[in-house]
Write a protein that holds these residues in place. Structure first.
Motif, PDB file in Angstrom:
ATOM      1  N   ILE A  18      36.711  43.016  12.850  1.00  0.00           N
ATOM      2  CA  ILE A  18      38.092  43.435  13.069  1.00  0.00           C
ATOM      3  C   ILE A  18      39.025  42.221  13.031  1.00  0.00           C
ATOM      4  O   ILE A  18      40.150  42.306  12.542  1.00  0.00           O
ATOM      5  N   GLN A  29      44.935  43.411  15.898  1.00  0.00           N
ATOM      6  CA  GLN A  29      43.704  44.161  16.127  1.00  0.00           C
ATOM      7  C   GLN A  29      43.957  45.463  16.868  1.00  0.00           C
ATOM      8  O   GLN A  29      43.310  46.481  16.576  1.00  0.00           O
ATOM      9  N   HIS A  30      44.903  45.464  17.813  1.00  0.00           N
ATOM     10  CA  HIS A  30      45.151  46.699  18.560  1.00  0.00           C
ATOM     11  C   HIS A  30      45.708  47.800  17.659  1.00  0.00           C
ATOM     12  O   HIS A  30      45.478  48.985  17.890  1.00  0.00           O
ATOM     13  N   ARG A  33      42.712  49.323  15.898  1.00  0.00           N
ATOM     14  CA  ARG A  33      41.991  50.210  16.816  1.00  0.00           C
ATOM     15  C   ARG A  33      42.747  51.535  16.992  1.00  0.00           C
ATOM     16  O   ARG A  33      42.148  52.603  17.037  1.00  0.00           O
ATOM     17  N   TYR A  34      44.071  51.446  17.087  1.00  0.00           N
ATOM     18  CA  TYR A  34      44.895  52.650  17.219  1.00  0.00           C
ATOM     19  C   TYR A  34      44.751  53.530  15.979  1.00  0.00           C
ATOM     20  O   TYR A  34      44.593  54.751  16.085  1.00  0.00           O
ATOM     21  N   GLU A  36      42.290  53.826  14.056  1.00  0.00           N
ATOM     22  CA  GLU A  36      40.983  54.495  14.075  1.00  0.00           C
ATOM     23  C   GLU A  36      41.052  55.801  14.855  1.00  0.00           C
ATOM     24  O   GLU A  36      40.334  56.746  14.548  1.00  0.00           O
ATOM     25  N   THR A  37      41.940  55.865  15.857  1.00  0.00           N
ATOM     26  CA  THR A  37      42.071  57.093  16.643  1.00  0.00           C
ATOM     27  C   THR A  37      42.940  58.128  15.937  1.00  0.00           C
ATOM     28  O   THR A  37      42.857  59.312  16.246  1.00  0.00           O
ATOM     29  N   THR A  46      29.909  50.722  13.659  1.00  0.00           N
ATOM     30  CA  THR A  46      29.871  50.056  14.963  1.00  0.00           C
ATOM     31  C   THR A  46      28.435  49.668  15.265  1.00  0.00           C
ATOM     32  O   THR A  46      27.499  50.409  14.997  1.00  0.00           O
ATOM     33  N   ARG A  52      32.946  46.313  15.709  1.00  0.00           N
ATOM     34  CA  ARG A  52      33.331  47.022  14.490  1.00  0.00           C
ATOM     35  C   ARG A  52      33.060  46.150  13.273  1.00  0.00           C
ATOM     36  O   ARG A  52      33.394  44.969  13.263  1.00  0.00           O
TER      37      ARG A  52
END
Length: 122
Positions: A18, A29-30, A33-34, A36-37, A46, A52
């Motif tokens: 990541i 990076q955040h 991650r967001y 991905e949701t 994973t 990741r």
């Protein structure tokens, strides 16, 4: 927590962390991650400790999402619809079974257009 490993660059088909994707795309990076949701198509592998690893197709999808959101002005919901429609229309699958190769071709074509546009503006 970021660390750099010196040595030869990774092969083009290698999985990326990541942090590497973040650095390559300029996205925090955040945000990755967001996304991905919010985008079920974006599912990096994973491994132990929930680390990741992004495949080349995942990185291409991140770039496509970034272009749609930040360059073309789509909303998150709009990008979700574009990704869903492109998966269904390009596969011709009425049964909901997406053709991964058609989706990858769409991503490749979008990236090609984006790169061509960048070259024209430079």
């Amino acid at each position: 927590m970021s660390r750099k490993v010196s040595g030869t660059p990774k092969a083009s088909g290698a999985f990326r962390t990541i942090g590497e994707v973040s650095e390559a795309t300029g996205l925090p990076q955040h945000v990755l991650r967001y996304w991905e949701t919010r985008f079920p198509q974006l599912r990096p592998v994973t491994r132990a400790g929930n680390r990741r690893y992004y495949r080349p197709a995942d990185v291409a999808l991140v770039r496509r999402i970034d272009a749609l959101l930040n360059a073309q002005g789509y909303t998150v919901r709009g990008v979700q619809q574009v990704l869903t429609q492109s998966a269904h229309s390009e596969t011709g699958a009425g049964d909901g079974a997406p053709d991964i190769f058609a989706a990858l071709r769409a991503i490749r074509d979008d990236l090609g257009r984006a790169l061509t546009q960048d070259d024209d503006t430079a």
